[in-house]
Design a protein around this motif. Structure first.
Motif, PDB file in Angstrom:
ATOM      1  N   VAL A  51      36.674  46.163  37.378  1.00  0.00           N
ATOM      2  CA  VAL A  51      36.534  47.106  38.487  1.00  0.00           C
ATOM      3  C   VAL A  51      37.206  48.409  38.068  1.00  0.00           C
ATOM      4  O   VAL A  51      38.331  48.389  37.576  1.00  0.00           O
ATOM      5  N   SER A  52      36.532  49.540  38.261  1.00  0.00           N
ATOM      6  CA  SER A  52      37.028  50.791  37.676  1.00  0.00           C
ATOM      7  C   SER A  52      38.410  51.187  38.181  1.00  0.00           C
ATOM      8  O   SER A  52      39.242  51.665  37.411  1.00  0.00           O
ATOM      9  N   SER A  53      38.680  50.979  39.476  1.00  0.00           N
ATOM     10  CA  SER A  53      39.977  51.404  39.998  1.00  0.00           C
ATOM     11  C   SER A  53      41.109  50.612  39.345  1.00  0.00           C
ATOM     12  O   SER A  53      42.140  51.172  38.960  1.00  0.00           O
ATOM     13  N   VAL A  54      40.921  49.303  39.228  1.00  0.00           N
ATOM     14  CA  VAL A  54      41.935  48.445  38.614  1.00  0.00           C
ATOM     15  C   VAL A  54      42.114  48.832  37.151  1.00  0.00           C
ATOM     16  O   VAL A  54      43.244  48.984  36.656  1.00  0.00           O
ATOM     17  N   HIS A  55      41.007  49.035  36.467  1.00  0.00           N
ATOM     18  CA  HIS A  55      41.049  49.420  35.055  1.00  0.00           C
ATOM     19  C   HIS A  55      41.804  50.746  34.882  1.00  0.00           C
ATOM     20  O   HIS A  55      42.628  50.883  33.979  1.00  0.00           O
ATOM     21  N   ASP A  56      41.520  51.705  35.781  1.00  0.00           N
ATOM     22  CA  ASP A  56      42.160  53.019  35.671  1.00  0.00           C
ATOM     23  C   ASP A  56      43.664  52.949  35.944  1.00  0.00           C
ATOM     24  O   ASP A  56      44.449  53.659  35.328  1.00  0.00           O
ATOM     25  N   ARG A  57      44.055  52.100  36.876  1.00  0.00           N
ATOM     26  CA  ARG A  57      45.492  51.960  37.148  1.00  0.00           C
ATOM     27  C   ARG A  57      46.208  51.374  35.936  1.00  0.00           C
ATOM     28  O   ARG A  57      47.313  51.787  35.583  1.00  0.00           O
ATOM     29  N   ALA A  58      45.549  50.411  35.284  1.00  0.00           N
ATOM     30  CA  ALA A  58      46.126  49.818  34.075  1.00  0.00           C
ATOM     31  C   ALA A  58      46.174  50.845  32.949  1.00  0.00           C
ATOM     32  O   ALA A  58      47.120  50.875  32.152  1.00  0.00           O
ATOM     33  N   THR A  59      45.159  51.708  32.891  1.00  0.00           N
ATOM     34  CA  THR A  59      45.149  52.779  31.885  1.00  0.00           C
ATOM     35  C   THR A  59      46.340  53.709  32.114  1.00  0.00           C
ATOM     36  O   THR A  59      47.008  54.122  31.162  1.00  0.00           O
ATOM     37  N   GLY A  60      46.617  54.027  33.374  1.00  0.00           N
ATOM     38  CA  GLY A  60      47.768  54.865  33.704  1.00  0.00           C
ATOM     39  C   GLY A  60      49.067  54.221  33.240  1.00  0.00           C
ATOM     40  O   GLY A  60      49.951  54.898  32.691  1.00  0.00           O
ATOM     41  N   TYR A  61      49.178  52.924  33.433  1.00  0.00           N
ATOM     42  CA  TYR A  61      50.357  52.159  32.991  1.00  0.00           C
ATOM     43  C   TYR A  61      50.535  52.283  31.479  1.00  0.00           C
ATOM     44  O   TYR A  61      51.609  52.625  30.979  1.00  0.00           O
ATOM     45  N   HIS A 117      46.191  39.808  33.766  1.00  0.00           N
ATOM     46  CA  HIS A 117      44.956  40.282  34.397  1.00  0.00           C
ATOM     47  C   HIS A 117      44.277  39.133  35.121  1.00  0.00           C
ATOM     48  O   HIS A 117      44.499  37.967  34.800  1.00  0.00           O
ATOM     49  N   GLY A 118      43.441  39.459  36.080  1.00  0.00           N
ATOM     50  CA  GLY A 118      42.551  38.447  36.666  1.00  0.00           C
ATOM     51  C   GLY A 118      43.200  37.517  37.672  1.00  0.00           C
ATOM     52  O   GLY A 118      42.658  36.456  37.960  1.00  0.00           O
ATOM     53  N   VAL A 119      44.359  37.896  38.216  1.00  0.00           N
ATOM     54  CA  VAL A 119      44.945  37.027  39.243  1.00  0.00           C
ATOM     55  C   VAL A 119      44.702  37.624  40.636  1.00  0.00           C
ATOM     56  O   VAL A 119      45.025  38.779  40.894  1.00  0.00           O
ATOM     57  N   PHE A 120      44.106  36.821  41.513  1.00  0.00           N
ATOM     58  CA  PHE A 120      43.750  37.259  42.859  1.00  0.00           C
ATOM     59  C   PHE A 120      44.565  36.526  43.913  1.00  0.00           C
ATOM     60  O   PHE A 120      45.132  37.107  44.806  1.00  0.00           O
ATOM     61  N   ASP A 121      44.600  35.208  43.785  1.00  0.00           N
ATOM     62  CA  ASP A 121      45.230  34.366  44.784  1.00  0.00           C
ATOM     63  C   ASP A 121      46.753  34.573  44.793  1.00  0.00           C
ATOM     64  O   ASP A 121      47.391  34.538  43.740  1.00  0.00           O
ATOM     65  N   PRO A 122      47.349  34.788  45.984  1.00  0.00           N
ATOM     66  CA  PRO A 122      48.800  35.021  46.044  1.00  0.00           C
ATOM     67  C   PRO A 122      49.616  33.904  45.382  1.00  0.00           C
ATOM     68  O   PRO A 122      50.630  34.177  44.735  1.00  0.00           O
ATOM     69  N   ARG A 123      49.164  32.649  45.529  1.00  0.00           N
ATOM     70  CA  ARG A 123      49.916  31.554  44.900  1.00  0.00           C
ATOM     71  C   ARG A 123      49.900  31.675  43.383  1.00  0.00           C
ATOM     72  O   ARG A 123      50.874  31.415  42.708  1.00  0.00           O
ATOM     73  N   ARG A 124      48.737  32.103  42.868  1.00  0.00           N
ATOM     74  CA  ARG A 124      48.605  32.286  41.429  1.00  0.00           C
ATOM     75  C   ARG A 124      49.495  33.452  40.977  1.00  0.00           C
ATOM     76  O   ARG A 124      50.153  33.364  39.932  1.00  0.00           O
ATOM     77  N   LEU A 147      52.753  44.180  33.969  1.00  0.00           N
ATOM     78  CA  LEU A 147      51.601  44.634  34.754  1.00  0.00           C
ATOM     79  C   LEU A 147      50.960  43.406  35.399  1.00  0.00           C
ATOM     80  O   LEU A 147      50.600  42.453  34.711  1.00  0.00           O
ATOM     81  N   ILE A 148      50.862  43.413  36.731  1.00  0.00           N
ATOM     82  CA  ILE A 148      50.212  42.312  37.449  1.00  0.00           C
ATOM     83  C   ILE A 148      48.919  42.876  38.013  1.00  0.00           C
ATOM     84  O   ILE A 148      48.945  43.769  38.865  1.00  0.00           O
ATOM     85  N   SER A 149      47.785  42.342  37.565  1.00  0.00           N
ATOM     86  CA  SER A 149      46.534  42.992  37.913  1.00  0.00           C
ATOM     87  C   SER A 149      45.440  41.978  38.221  1.00  0.00           C
ATOM     88  O   SER A 149      45.559  40.805  37.910  1.00  0.00           O
TER      89      SER A 149
END
Lengths: 345, 345
Positions: free
Chosen positions: B201-211, B229-236, B194-196
């Motif tokens: 944020v509720s939408s992100v949390h809910d998608r992870a819950t679905g996973y 969790h917690g990765v935003f930057d494309p390089r990261r 899971l890359i998140s």
């Protein structure tokens, strides 16, 4: 008259703006306007709100202070053609970053190829007290904007038709179009197609001029059957590219004057065993993930945005015109050679 | 007193707003406010402007009428996280289209992960007379917004923390996350990463819950070493994907909770001879140009936007919550099988 302290009025809770509004019998919005010292609030309302503030012992807390700061921050309007195009979303983010350096906020709007809507957006921002404007102008006449001389405006990416004396920040479009075409020529291409959109827009026109200049300098005749103007929709671009590649004497290379064309071009090329070379104007996030990577004419969007914000915040009587440099970034697609075709002899 | 006609005053030219302003000794902005019948213009100024209009024979021409319409059009504010992200630029374009159906304009702003800036943007729009707001809220507490009950607000994509009684339009995130994961399971994958990004944020949390729900339903243990969790930057993101694929027991498939991750993931995968399967949440313009095409969980952004605008223009006392359906679009990347690994035995 005794000042009643918050505790007496409503227990331990501090009075809020909503309490002030109820006490004064006005809307929250009016309280907000008074608290934020906005102009044009009727004196009688102001007095009622001030009385309620005193009566309740309402104090602007830290949050309210921040609120006031937000309300009085310099706000810059950015008017663009189409926010769903990556050029504009990059520009918007860059203008926000540049404005933030001056503690200014940005609101944007896009007009979707409708110059009527462009005008309504500008007027609406104007009416709503936006302090200054950055506009990527449509191809329509902008003489009407001269009526709003009191609103400082800087134009970006395109010269606004009908407004000679305007501050404009442009990209070095002619040079970019010329360099892209020279790059393809230097890899042996002679039949280079031009895929372009609205030639009435100065940036698009200038990129095409660069293309023609490079061909002429190399002694290569510009063939009108290889020039496509006025295509915006990616599906239409894909169709035109397929049509060009099916010509009896097809182009061996493509130069596209904007990033929007990339979607259509990459779609069309996916099916082709023999790939023409391809250079695009404007970088995009996924350009170097493709195989081969997409060769582009690139520029520093942050610099484009910063130049516009600088002109905006340092107004001058004389109209100024700035040019932001561009560079070619080879990534593979623009370095493909023409296919080897044995010639009769 | 004789009314002087324009011809007498300044030759054949029709008087402009600027002429009225000069004659009245007020700013263009004041003239615009009077002409557009905006409230809160001092009576004395109004009188001076009206006198100048009569004296010069100034007539609002068709353009000026359009101007007035622009100024009094319903204006809707859209507050988003990051306009350079394709999710938001698509949303902004869709909200503009939905608003246009009601002859409303949209101004937007983005707050770049800063909840302070989110608040300043909302306050600034509020102070500038934006009529109503659509907000994609940050993960911060939004209780302060209750103070502005007079400003109709609808939230999109995420539940605003601290505001129970709000109108919210969400995607069916749990179902989407579950369906994406089930799709990968059905193609034989058991080690699904899971890359998140921001799980607050509720939408992100809910998608992870679905996973997690899909894994549990299939009797597959969720391995925390495969969850990022917690990765935003494309390089990261690219770094994290490379790290996961270099684990002694690497994942054979990836599920990413947002489109922003696609840039990093596609970068990381480009170098790999053995490709893991990949399903992303959110469609993007170039998703079907890659080879294989990128399998995504998709939804109708126009429907998301239209639902928000409908709630906004039909306010109700009771808080409403809507869910927009999502669907899985197989394009190749999500249908790759796990690599064949001969087992000892």
């Amino acid at each position: 008259m005794t000042v009643r302290h918050p505790g007496e009025v409503m227990g331990s809770r501090k009075p809020t703006m909503a309490d002030v509004a109820r006490h004064a019998g006005v809307s929250l919005k009016t309280v907000s306007r008074v608290v934020n010292q906005e102009p044009h609030v009727r004196a009688s309302l102001q007095a009622r709100v001030q009385a309620a503030i005193s009566a309740l012992g309402y104090r602007r807390n830290e949050a309210a202070a921040r609120l006031a700061r937000g309300a009085t921050m310099l706000t810059l309007g950015l008017v663009m053609e189409n926010i769903s195009n990556e050029f504009y979303s990059r520009l918007a983010a860059a203008v926000e970053a540049a404005a933030a350096e001056h503690e200014a906020l940005v609101v944007f709007g896009s007009y979707e190829e409708s110059s009527d809507k462009e005008r309504m957006l500008i007027e609406s921002m104007y009416a709503r007290g936006v302090d200054c404007l950055i506009v990527v102008p449509s191809a329509a006449d902008h003489a009407w904007l001269a009526e709003h001389a009191s609103l400082t405006t800087v134009f970006v990416d395109r010269v606004p038709p009908g407004l000679e004396a305007a501050d404009v920040v442009l990209l070095d479009d002619v040079w970019g179009g010329r360099t892209a075409t020279e790059h393809l020529l230097s890899h042996g291409h002679r039949r280079i197609a031009l895929i372009s959109d609205d030639d009435g827009v100065s940036s698009v026109h200038d990129r095409a001029t660069g293309y023609r200049t490079a061909l002429a300098a190399a002694g290569v005749a510009a063939e009108e059957e290889l020039v496509v103007h006025g295509v915006f929709d990616p599906r239409r671009v894909a169709y035109e590219v397929a049509r060009l590649l099916d010509l009896p004497s097809p182009p061996t290379a493509l130069f596209a004057t904007n990033n929007r064309a990339a979607i259509g071009i990459l779609h069309a090329l996916r099916e082709r065993p023999e790939r023409p070379a391809y250079v695009g104007f404007d970088d995009f996030a996924l350009a170097d993930v493709f195989n081969p990577g997409v060769t582009v004419v690139r520029y520093d969007t942050a610099r484009l945005a910063r130049s516009a914000v600088d002109l905006l915040l340092n107004p001058s009587r004389a109209a100024r015109r700035m040019k932001v440099p561009v560079e070619l970034v080879p990534r593979g697609s623009g370095e493909l050679p023409p296919p080897f075709r044995p010639t009769m002899g």
